[in-house]
Motif scaffolding. Structure first.
Motif, mmCIF file in Angstrom:
data_model
loop_
_atom_site.group_PDB
_atom_site.id
_atom_site.type_symbol
_atom_site.label_atom_id
_atom_site.label_comp_id
_atom_site.label_asym_id
_atom_site.label_seq_id
_atom_site.Cartn_x
_atom_site.Cartn_y
_atom_site.Cartn_z
ATOM 1 N N ALA A 279 -3.433 3.238 -8.423
ATOM 2 C CA ALA A 279 -2.997 1.578 -8.549
ATOM 3 C C ALA A 279 -2.113 1.672 -9.710
ATOM 4 C CB ALA A 279 -4.174 0.958 -8.405
ATOM 5 N N ASN A 280 -1.206 0.673 -9.473
ATOM 6 C CA ASN A 280 -0.233 0.129 -10.533
ATOM 7 C C ASN A 280 -0.370 -1.425 -10.476
ATOM 8 O OD1 ASN A 280 1.491 -0.154 -12.651
ATOM 9 N ND2 ASN A 280 3.154 0.557 -11.628
ATOM 10 N N ILE A 281 -1.081 -1.821 -11.747
ATOM 11 C CA ILE A 281 -1.066 -3.246 -11.882
ATOM 12 C C ILE A 281 -0.503 -3.464 -13.061
ATOM 13 C CG2 ILE A 281 -3.081 -3.799 -10.398
ATOM 14 C CD1 ILE A 281 -4.682 -3.788 -12.846
ATOM 15 N N ASP B 215 5.456 1.355 -7.724
ATOM 16 C CA ASP B 215 5.769 0.061 -8.595
ATOM 17 C C ASP B 215 4.823 -0.975 -8.804
ATOM 18 O OD1 ASP B 215 8.623 1.271 -8.647
ATOM 19 O OD2 ASP B 215 9.002 0.155 -6.559
ATOM 20 N N THR B 216 5.101 -1.887 -9.671
ATOM 21 C CA THR B 216 4.146 -2.888 -10.026
ATOM 22 C C THR B 216 3.544 -3.580 -8.734
ATOM 23 O OG1 THR B 216 5.322 -3.362 -11.887
ATOM 24 C CG2 THR B 216 3.681 -5.243 -10.968
ATOM 25 N N GLY B 217 2.180 -3.581 -8.764
ATOM 26 C CA GLY B 217 1.393 -4.343 -7.536
ATOM 27 C C GLY B 217 1.258 -3.226 -6.432
ATOM 28 N N THR B 218 1.402 -2.044 -6.519
ATOM 29 C CA THR B 218 1.133 -1.135 -5.489
ATOM 30 C C THR B 218 -0.138 -0.537 -5.561
ATOM 31 O OG1 THR B 218 3.659 -0.498 -5.695
ATOM 32 C CG2 THR B 218 2.253 0.992 -4.501
ATOM 33 N N VAL B 219 -0.934 -0.451 -4.586
ATOM 34 C CA VAL B 219 -2.285 -0.040 -4.541
ATOM 35 C C VAL B 219 -2.292 1.232 -3.393
ATOM 36 C CG1 VAL B 219 -4.763 -0.589 -4.002
ATOM 37 C CG2 VAL B 219 -3.213 -2.034 -5.298
ATOM 38 N N PRO C 124 3.343 -3.426 -15.800
ATOM 39 C CA PRO C 124 4.687 -3.746 -15.548
ATOM 40 C C PRO C 124 5.627 -2.838 -15.389
ATOM 41 C CG PRO C 124 3.985 -4.053 -17.933
ATOM 42 C CD PRO C 124 2.725 -3.412 -17.161
ATOM 43 N N THR C 125 5.311 -1.529 -15.544
ATOM 44 C CA THR C 125 6.326 -0.551 -15.323
ATOM 45 C C THR C 125 5.879 0.353 -14.102
ATOM 46 O OG1 THR C 125 5.066 0.886 -17.007
ATOM 47 C CG2 THR C 125 6.816 -0.621 -17.995
ATOM 48 N N PRO C 126 6.832 1.087 -13.571
ATOM 49 C CA PRO C 126 6.428 2.270 -12.589
ATOM 50 C C PRO C 126 5.655 3.291 -13.100
ATOM 51 C CG PRO C 126 8.852 1.565 -12.512
ATOM 52 C CD PRO C 126 8.090 0.898 -13.876
ATOM 53 N N ARG C 127 4.785 3.926 -12.097
ATOM 54 C CA ARG C 127 3.856 4.837 -12.549
ATOM 55 C C ARG C 127 4.424 6.107 -11.597
ATOM 56 N NH1 ARG C 127 0.079 6.977 -9.039
ATOM 57 N NH2 ARG C 127 -2.063 7.823 -10.151
ATOM 58 N N TYR C 128 4.704 7.194 -12.094
ATOM 59 C CA TYR C 128 5.202 8.440 -11.756
ATOM 60 C C TYR C 128 4.451 9.632 -11.777
ATOM 61 C CZ TYR C 128 9.987 6.026 -11.772
ATOM 62 O OH TYR C 128 11.015 5.318 -11.536
ATOM 63 N N THR C 129 4.474 10.209 -10.646
ATOM 64 C CA THR C 129 3.643 11.426 -10.656
ATOM 65 C C THR C 129 4.215 12.362 -9.612
ATOM 66 O OG1 THR C 129 2.365 10.579 -8.796
ATOM 67 C CG2 THR C 129 1.319 10.302 -10.767
ATOM 68 N N LEU D 3 0.726 -1.184 0.099
ATOM 69 C CA LEU D 3 -0.098 -0.063 -0.018
ATOM 70 C C LEU D 3 1.023 1.172 -0.282
ATOM 71 C CD1 LEU D 3 -2.368 -1.269 2.779
ATOM 72 C CD2 LEU D 3 -2.979 -1.011 0.191
ATOM 73 N N SER D 4 0.247 2.377 -0.692
ATOM 74 C CA SER D 4 1.017 3.496 -0.629
ATOM 75 C C SER D 4 2.131 3.543 -1.737
ATOM 76 C CB SER D 4 1.756 3.857 0.623
ATOM 77 O OG SER D 4 2.187 5.386 0.693
ATOM 78 N N GLY D 5 3.337 4.066 -1.692
ATOM 79 C CA GLY D 5 4.419 4.218 -2.680
ATOM 80 C C GLY D 5 5.737 4.543 -2.224
#
Length: 172
Positions: free
Chosen positions: A156-158, A85-89, A160-165, A47-49
């Motif tokens: 969420a990121n489900i 990262d992948t799998g982070t919610v 295969p690549t990181p999500r940047y904000t 959870l989180s990031g």
């Protein structure tokens, strides 16, 4: 009365990939009761990031974001780069801004606080944002979602690549 409207707009990208190489630190959600509720609901423990806030060096062009929001009338602007990262919610929640309210003496004036999320890269499969119950995907780099302080949102990121904000906080 504050509405929970999500305002969407676009900033023309001026940044390079410096945000990819920041000193990101895992930042757990600060309310253990809420986290336990999420875990009890079946959410994974990722959870989180990963966060790089103003306590650490920011990109050389970060001041341009601060100036942009100062020109919109925001005050006491803070920035934090966020990597999922992948799998982070990050389940649906409302930001509390406890430290921000304390530092800037905004007790009883929380309704003046604004949050903006800038998507640093084009949308990729599996990257997700939701604000006030509205799904948001398919964005281009520089897309922004902005809302009043207590608007419910999730990410969420489900994929295969990181999500940047970039998370921006300020007040009117």
């Amino acid at each position: 009365m504050v509405t929970h409207e999500i305002i969407k707009y676009q900033i023309d990208p001026f940044w390079d990939d410096e945000y990819l190489h920041l000193d990101y630190v895992w930042e757990p959600y600060k309310d253990p009761e809420v986290v336990q509720r999420w875990l009890d609901m079946g959410y994974p423990d990722q959870l989180s990031g990963w966060l790089c806030d103003m306590r650490r060096p920011q990109p050389t062009w970060n001041h341009k974001f601060i100036e942009y929001y100062e020109n919109k009338g925001w005050k006491n602007i803070g920035t934090a780069y966020y990597r999922m990262d992948t799998g982070t919610v990050m389940p649906t929640h409302r930001d509390h801004y406890n430290k921000y309210v304390s530092v800037f003496n905004l007790q009883g004036q929380e309704h003046l606080i604004r949050r903006a999320i800038v998507f640093m890269e084009d949308w990729a499969s599996g990257h997700y944002f939701e604000g006030n119950g509205e799904a948001y995907t398919g964005w281009s780099a520089g897309a922004v979602a902005e809302w009043p302080y207590d608007t419910p949102h999730m990410a969420a990121n489900i994929g295969p690549t990181p999500r940047y904000t970039l998370q921006i906080a300020g007040h009117l």
